[in-house]
Write a protein that holds these residues in place. Structure first.
Motif, PDB file in Angstrom:
ATOM      1  N   ASP A  32      -3.151 -18.471   2.345  1.00  0.00           N
ATOM      2  CA  ASP A  32      -2.563 -17.146   2.594  1.00  0.00           C
ATOM      3  C   ASP A  32      -3.654 -16.093   2.402  1.00  0.00           C
ATOM      4  O   ASP A  32      -4.092 -15.829   1.287  1.00  0.00           O
ATOM      5  CB  ASP A  32      -1.387 -16.916   1.627  1.00  0.00           C
ATOM      6  CG  ASP A  32      -0.533 -15.732   2.044  1.00  0.00           C
ATOM      7  OD1 ASP A  32      -1.035 -14.857   2.768  1.00  0.00           O
ATOM      8  OD2 ASP A  32       0.652 -15.678   1.621  1.00  0.00           O
ATOM      9  N   HIS A  33      -4.064 -15.506   3.530  1.00  0.00           N
ATOM     10  CA  HIS A  33      -5.225 -14.611   3.546  1.00  0.00           C
ATOM     11  C   HIS A  33      -4.753 -13.167   3.645  1.00  0.00           C
ATOM     12  O   HIS A  33      -5.394 -12.351   4.306  1.00  0.00           O
ATOM     13  CB  HIS A  33      -6.052 -14.990   4.788  1.00  0.00           C
ATOM     14  CG  HIS A  33      -7.509 -14.933   4.571  1.00  0.00           C
ATOM     15  ND1 HIS A  33      -8.381 -14.470   5.514  1.00  0.00           N
ATOM     16  CD2 HIS A  33      -8.261 -15.277   3.512  1.00  0.00           C
ATOM     17  CE1 HIS A  33      -9.604 -14.531   5.052  1.00  0.00           C
ATOM     18  NE2 HIS A  33      -9.556 -15.016   3.843  1.00  0.00           N
ATOM     19  N   PHE A  34      -3.658 -12.853   2.973  1.00  0.00           N
ATOM     20  CA  PHE A  34      -2.910 -11.621   3.225  1.00  0.00           C
ATOM     21  C   PHE A  34      -3.669 -10.328   2.975  1.00  0.00           C
ATOM     22  O   PHE A  34      -3.446  -9.329   3.632  1.00  0.00           O
ATOM     23  CB  PHE A  34      -1.622 -11.648   2.392  1.00  0.00           C
ATOM     24  CG  PHE A  34      -1.890 -11.592   0.909  1.00  0.00           C
ATOM     25  CD1 PHE A  34      -2.514 -12.640   0.255  1.00  0.00           C
ATOM     26  CD2 PHE A  34      -1.529 -10.485   0.169  1.00  0.00           C
ATOM     27  CE1 PHE A  34      -2.779 -12.580  -1.097  1.00  0.00           C
ATOM     28  CE2 PHE A  34      -1.788 -10.412  -1.190  1.00  0.00           C
ATOM     29  CZ  PHE A  34      -2.420 -11.469  -1.817  1.00  0.00           C
ATOM     30  N   ASP A  35      -4.595 -10.312   1.977  1.00  0.00           N
ATOM     31  CA  ASP A  35      -5.250  -9.031   1.669  1.00  0.00           C
ATOM     32  C   ASP A  35      -6.768  -9.157   1.572  1.00  0.00           C
ATOM     33  O   ASP A  35      -7.419  -8.365   0.894  1.00  0.00           O
ATOM     34  CB  ASP A  35      -4.673  -8.422   0.384  1.00  0.00           C
ATOM     35  CG  ASP A  35      -4.938  -9.280  -0.847  1.00  0.00           C
ATOM     36  OD1 ASP A  35      -5.416 -10.420  -0.691  1.00  0.00           O
ATOM     37  OD2 ASP A  35      -4.664  -8.811  -1.966  1.00  0.00           O
ATOM     38  N   GLU A  40      -9.803   1.926  15.229  1.00  0.00           N
ATOM     39  CA  GLU A  40      -8.981   2.651  14.248  1.00  0.00           C
ATOM     40  C   GLU A  40      -8.756   1.824  12.981  1.00  0.00           C
ATOM     41  O   GLU A  40      -8.723   2.364  11.881  1.00  0.00           O
ATOM     42  CB  GLU A  40      -7.613   3.022  14.848  1.00  0.00           C
ATOM     43  CG  GLU A  40      -7.656   4.028  15.982  1.00  0.00           C
ATOM     44  CD  GLU A  40      -7.930   5.453  15.509  1.00  0.00           C
ATOM     45  OE1 GLU A  40      -8.318   5.658  14.350  1.00  0.00           O
ATOM     46  OE2 GLU A  40      -7.766   6.366  16.332  1.00  0.00           O
ATOM     47  N   LEU A  41      -8.588   0.501  13.155  1.00  0.00           N
ATOM     48  CA  LEU A  41      -8.326  -0.327  11.968  1.00  0.00           C
ATOM     49  C   LEU A  41      -9.536  -0.289  11.036  1.00  0.00           C
ATOM     50  O   LEU A  41      -9.387  -0.119   9.820  1.00  0.00           O
ATOM     51  CB  LEU A  41      -7.993  -1.774  12.358  1.00  0.00           C
ATOM     52  CG  LEU A  41      -7.746  -2.697  11.160  1.00  0.00           C
ATOM     53  CD1 LEU A  41      -6.547  -2.244  10.346  1.00  0.00           C
ATOM     54  CD2 LEU A  41      -7.561  -4.146  11.592  1.00  0.00           C
ATOM     55  N   PRO A  45       0.818  -1.212   0.000  1.00  0.00           N
ATOM     56  CA  PRO A  45       0.000   0.000   0.000  1.00  0.00           C
ATOM     57  C   PRO A  45       0.856   1.268   0.000  1.00  0.00           C
ATOM     58  O   PRO A  45       2.021   1.256   0.412  1.00  0.00           O
ATOM     59  CB  PRO A  45      -0.797  -0.109   1.303  1.00  0.00           C
ATOM     60  CG  PRO A  45      -0.672  -1.508   1.751  1.00  0.00           C
ATOM     61  CD  PRO A  45       0.560  -2.084   1.134  1.00  0.00           C
ATOM     62  N   ASP A  46       0.271   2.347  -0.462  1.00  0.00           N
ATOM     63  CA  ASP A  46       0.931   3.639  -0.574  1.00  0.00           C
ATOM     64  C   ASP A  46       1.265   4.191   0.825  1.00  0.00           C
ATOM     65  O   ASP A  46       0.362   4.392   1.638  1.00  0.00           O
ATOM     66  CB  ASP A  46      -0.083   4.561  -1.289  1.00  0.00           C
ATOM     67  CG  ASP A  46       0.457   5.937  -1.550  1.00  0.00           C
ATOM     68  OD1 ASP A  46       1.518   6.265  -1.010  1.00  0.00           O
ATOM     69  OD2 ASP A  46      -0.216   6.678  -2.295  1.00  0.00           O
ATOM     70  N   PRO A  47       2.554   4.431   1.124  1.00  0.00           N
ATOM     71  CA  PRO A  47       2.922   4.944   2.448  1.00  0.00           C
ATOM     72  C   PRO A  47       2.178   6.227   2.833  1.00  0.00           C
ATOM     73  O   PRO A  47       1.977   6.485   4.017  1.00  0.00           O
ATOM     74  CB  PRO A  47       4.431   5.204   2.332  1.00  0.00           C
ATOM     75  CG  PRO A  47       4.876   4.285   1.257  1.00  0.00           C
ATOM     76  CD  PRO A  47       3.736   4.163   0.281  1.00  0.00           C
ATOM     77  N   MET A  77      -3.472  -4.508   4.942  1.00  0.00           N
ATOM     78  CA  MET A  77      -4.639  -3.685   5.297  1.00  0.00           C
ATOM     79  C   MET A  77      -4.230  -2.448   6.093  1.00  0.00           C
ATOM     80  O   MET A  77      -5.014  -1.513   6.223  1.00  0.00           O
ATOM     81  CB  MET A  77      -5.683  -4.500   6.060  1.00  0.00           C
ATOM     82  CG  MET A  77      -5.236  -5.127   7.341  1.00  0.00           C
ATOM     83  SD  MET A  77      -6.666  -5.895   8.130  1.00  0.00           S
ATOM     84  CE  MET A  77      -5.901  -7.090   9.199  1.00  0.00           C
ATOM     85  N   LEU A  78      -2.993  -2.448   6.616  1.00  0.00           N
ATOM     86  CA  LEU A  78      -2.548  -1.305   7.418  1.00  0.00           C
ATOM     87  C   LEU A  78      -1.180  -0.826   6.915  1.00  0.00           C
ATOM     88  O   LEU A  78      -1.106   0.056   6.095  1.00  0.00           O
ATOM     89  CB  LEU A  78      -2.507  -1.750   8.884  1.00  0.00           C
ATOM     90  CG  LEU A  78      -2.409  -0.691   9.964  1.00  0.00           C
ATOM     91  CD1 LEU A  78      -3.491   0.357   9.834  1.00  0.00           C
ATOM     92  CD2 LEU A  78      -2.482  -1.352  11.344  1.00  0.00           C
TER      93      LEU A  78
END
Ligand code: PMP
Length: 381
Positions: free
Chosen positions: A174-177, A255-256, A9-11, A208-209
């Protein structure tokens, strides 16, 4: 450089100020206790948060089922150490996540790719591969697969699990995203259809974060989990406690979920911008997946196309893409490339796709032109 290669994701979306406040509050509340070694299996509140979220996604899980690891990459590594003996075979989707390929190989596995169709891993091909190969496990990303962005629907998930059950083969999910859904209805993870304790599910905060705190998790049946825990202990004793405390607090405060709501909208706009630009600027003979979530999509060139050459030309024009050969276990994939739609804003995405479209046209025109051998002069016409 317009970055369409990396699936991160974009920083500029990272909620650094909110996280700073949470870390500050956690340190004030917990004092020195936050700076100790954590429990080897993970911080209790975080295990609880993860169990609740996984249960809500359709796979009932208790906090004890959760083992916290230093990023799901460590999870993959521990699974590789535990499950692979020299010469064992492992099935993967073709294409698959390149850094997982590397791990399975590192532990001596023979990695066999199983073809996918437009709905993800093909059950027919999976069944056929299992008849050919005695595999230790299959490594699979059923939701917003990396690199293709494809997802399996519910009947497909049931079918894959039925085949896995019959063959008594392990399933590394793998449930990464999976939390990054922008359209369509959520489908439970494979773990939800696991009646025989075959699935090991991996999750992470990285997509996700953000990835910097290095926290992920493994959800596995008890016996496997206990052995993975022994390996985790040998490896690093425990995952960073302050990182886990901060993440647990970040989730408990809501927050998440607030962050996810924001990035889902942002990513959906970026995905739309990319697909619209592809429709405008790419030649018609390029096919592209249209994911409902995640971070990447997958493009296929016509016969004779070579994404490595396109990458080279694109880089000269200030653009990066991920060539397909990175993602296949057997050197295949020259006709494919992966594009990430989360790393740049919409304007830069449009610009990048415009450049890429022109690079692809030049490349394909060159390929169609008759090739001359070295030293051969151009014929006079
Ligand atoms: N699985 C997949 C499919 C990934 O793309 C990544 C990150 N590139 C990982 C696992 C590892 O992520 P992390 O260790 O940051 O949790």
């Amino acid at each position: 450089m317009i970055r369409l290669a990396g699936a991160v994701p974009d920083p500029s979306t990272y909620p650094s100020e909110r996280m700073r406040k949470v870390i500050h509050d956690v340190l004030r509340r917990e004092g020195a206790d936050a700076l100790a070694y954590g429990p080897p299996a993970g911080y209790a509140s975080l295990r609880e948060v993860i169990a609740t979220r996984t249960t809500q996604s359709g796979a009932p899980v208790r906090p004890d089922d959760v083992l916290i690891v230093a990023g799901s990459q460590q999870g993959l590594d521990l699974i590789g150490r535990l499950m692979i003996g020299e010469g064992d075979s492992v099935l993967v989707e073709a294409p698959t996540y390149s850094n997982a390929l590397q791990i399975w190989r590192l532990y001596g596995a023979r990695v066999v790719g199983v073809p996918m169709d437009e709905d993800g891993l093909s059950p027919t091909q999976f069944g056929a591969a299992l008849r050919r190969v005695r595999a230790k496990f299959v490594y699979v990303m059923p939701t917003f697969q990396n690199p293709t962005g494809l997802s399996m629907d519910e009947p497909r998930r049931r079918e894959i699990m039925r085949i896995a059950r019959e063959a008594e083969v392990g399933v590394i999910e793998d449930h990464f995203d999976a939390d990054l859904r922008y359209s369509g209805v959520p489908v439970p993870p494979l773990r939800a259809y696991d009646t025989a304790g075959q699935v090991i599910l991996l999750g992470t905060f990285s997509k996700m974060l953000f990835p910097g705190l290095r926290v992920g998790w493994i959800i596995a049946p008890r016996e496997v989990r206990e052995r993975l825990l022994e390996m985790k202990l040998a490896c690093d004793l425990a995952t960073s406690l302050p990182a886990q405390m901060a993440l647990a607090e970040f989730c408990v405060r809501g927050e998440l979920d607030r962050h996810l709501e924001k990035v889902r909208k942002l990513h959906a706009g970026r995905l739309r911008a990319m697909l619209d630009a592809i429709d405008t600027y790419f030649p018609e003979n390029i096919s592209t997946t249209r994911p409902q979530g995640g971070m990447t999509l997958w493009c296929t060139l016509p016969d004779g196309g070579d994404a490595l050459e396109i990458l080279e030309m694109a880089e000269e024009r200030g653009l990066s893409i991920a060539p397909g050969v990175w993602f296949f276990p057997d050197g295949d994939g020259r006709r494919h490339f992966r594009l990430s739609f989360v790393g740049e804003g919409e304007d830069r995405i449009r610009k990048g796709i415009e450049i890429l479209g022109s690079v692809i046209r030049t490349h394909l025109a060159r390929r169609r032109a008759p090739r001359r051998r070295e030293g051969e002069t151009a014929p006079f016409l």
